[in-house]
Design an enzyme around this catalytic site. Structure first.
Site, PDB file in Angstrom:
ATOM      1  N   ILE A 134       0.838  -1.309  -0.018  1.00 13.80           N
ATOM      2  CA  ILE A 134      -0.526  -0.283   0.174  1.00 13.80           C
ATOM      3  C   ILE A 134       0.813   1.174  -0.078  1.00 13.80           C
ATOM      4  CG2 ILE A 134      -1.640   1.047   1.131  1.00 13.80           C
ATOM      5  CD1 ILE A 134      -3.410  -1.166   2.111  1.00 13.80           C
ATOM      6  N   ASN A 171       1.836   3.501   8.959  1.00 15.19           N
ATOM      7  CA  ASN A 171       1.117   2.204   7.875  1.00 15.19           C
ATOM      8  C   ASN A 171       1.626   0.986   8.087  1.00 15.19           C
ATOM      9  OD1 ASN A 171       0.340   1.583   5.490  1.00 15.19           O
ATOM     10  ND2 ASN A 171       2.573   1.245   5.298  1.00 15.19           N
ATOM     11  N   TYR A 199      -3.709  -8.997  15.237  1.00  9.72           N
ATOM     12  CA  TYR A 199      -3.648  -8.579  14.849  1.00  9.72           C
ATOM     13  C   TYR A 199      -5.078  -7.635  14.625  1.00  9.72           C
ATOM     14  CZ  TYR A 199      -4.131  -6.224   9.702  1.00  9.72           C
ATOM     15  OH  TYR A 199      -3.372  -5.799   9.152  1.00  9.72           O
ATOM     16  N   SER A 208      -7.439  -1.452   9.788  1.00  6.56           N
ATOM     17  CA  SER A 208      -8.275  -2.671   8.748  1.00  6.56           C
ATOM     18  C   SER A 208      -9.142  -2.690   8.951  1.00  6.56           C
ATOM     19  CB  SER A 208      -6.925  -3.935   9.224  1.00  6.56           C
ATOM     20  OG  SER A 208      -7.441  -4.977   8.390  1.00  6.56           O
ATOM     21  N   LYS A 250      -5.352  -4.055  15.745  1.00  4.06           N
ATOM     22  CA  LYS A 250      -6.034  -2.552  14.454  1.00  4.06           C
ATOM     23  C   LYS A 250      -7.157  -2.484  15.036  1.00  4.06           C
ATOM     24  CE  LYS A 250      -3.345  -2.621  11.194  1.00  4.06           C
ATOM     25  NZ  LYS A 250      -1.826  -1.258  11.008  1.00  4.06           N
ATOM     26  N   THR A 281      -1.544  -7.583  -2.552  1.00  2.00           N
ATOM     27  CA  THR A 281       0.125  -7.440  -1.218  1.00  2.00           C
ATOM     28  C   THR A 281       0.517  -8.446  -1.301  1.00  2.00           C
ATOM     29  OG1 THR A 281      -0.527  -6.891   0.236  1.00  2.00           O
ATOM     30  CG2 THR A 281      -0.503  -4.667  -1.231  1.00  2.00           C
TER      31      THR A 281
END
Length: 267
Positions: A35, A108, A175, A160, A179, A209
């Site tokens: 990104i 980021n 995770y 996210s 986020k 990605t």
């Protein structure tokens, strides 16, 4: 009776001028690919000078050279481990000394969790939390100190959709929780910093990605089945929202989280 109303910003009539980043300086963390590569290209095309932070992958150096040559902006790569407050603080100081000011910090950098809450080791848990949440806070704190002194600034977190939902079939509690914390941190700082800076977050869904490159075919098919658009995103599809938030086109936008997920969170 005197009103507490603050004056509106002085804005151009041209929407293209509102989106211009000419003369503004921006830090983008985790800038070695994905990104951040596309966001950097968008901001450079709009005229921004860039400090591209990386940790292990030096591809940010190639990107800095590309952007300098292609768009005539000043771009440089800087090795910074966002898990280290000292390195983050030094990195922000380096950028301010180089450009004279800091207009935008894009926090980021992030890493995924590869197992569920009981299956990953404590070391793996701490690595994700220290990168995705503490690292984001360190970037916010260092930039915020500059913004407060300057009297202006703009902070953008990469959150996210995982901060809004629980992903399946993969398990990644660490995770998801990190986020979710980033998204709420953005809202909290937006209120605390309202006198001198704006704070927002972008919450991408599944993006094509390298971070998802090693996921099995069957897992991705399960994702596509749950996404109304039935695909993941090209990272270039995120350039617009980051440019909007970084520019003067969004001067009345703060404390917002923008979900860009192909409709995944709608059902």
């Amino acid at each position: 009776m005197q009103s507490i109303r603050k004056p509106n910003p002085q804005l151009p009539d041209s929407v293209f001028q509102m989106f211009s980043m000419k003369g503004k300086s921006v830090i983008i963390t985790g800038a070695s690919g994905g990104i951040a590569h596309e966001v950097a290209r968008a901001l450079a095309e709009a005229g921004a000078n860039l400090s591209l932070w990386y940790h292990n992958n030096p591809l940010a150096k190639d990107l800095a050279e590309e952007l300098t040559q292609k768009y005539g902006v000043e771009a440089h790569a800087l090795k910074v481990d966002v898990k280290s407050w000292e390195q983050v603080e030094a990195g922000v100081t380096n950028t301010v000394e180089k450009f004279g000011q800091l207009n935008v910090m894009i926090a980021n950098a992030g890493i995924p969790a590869k197992a569920g809450g009981l299956d990953q080791t404590l070391a793996e848990w701490h690595d994700v939390v220290d990168t995705d949440f503490n690292g984001a806070y360190y970037c916010a704190r260092a930039a915020g100190n500059v913004f407060k002194k300057q009297g202006f600034g703009n902070l953008i977190f990469t959150g996210s959709m995982s901060g809004h939902i629980v992903n399946i079939p993969q398990q990644q509690a660490c995770y998801n929780a990190s986020k979710a914390a980033v998204i709420h941190l953005a809202k909290s700082l937006a209120v605390e910093w309202a006198d001198f800076a704006r704070v927002n977050s972008v919450s991408p869904g599944y993006i094509d990605t390298p971070i998802s490159g090693d996921c099995p075919f069957e897992m991705k098919e399960a994702w596509f089945k749950m996404i109304p658009l039935h695909r993941d995103a090209d990272p270039r599809e995120l350039k617009g929202i980051y440019l909007y938030l970084a520019s003067d086109a969004s001067t009345y936008t703060t404390g917002s989280d923008f979900i860009v997920d192909g409709g995944f969170c709608c059902p």
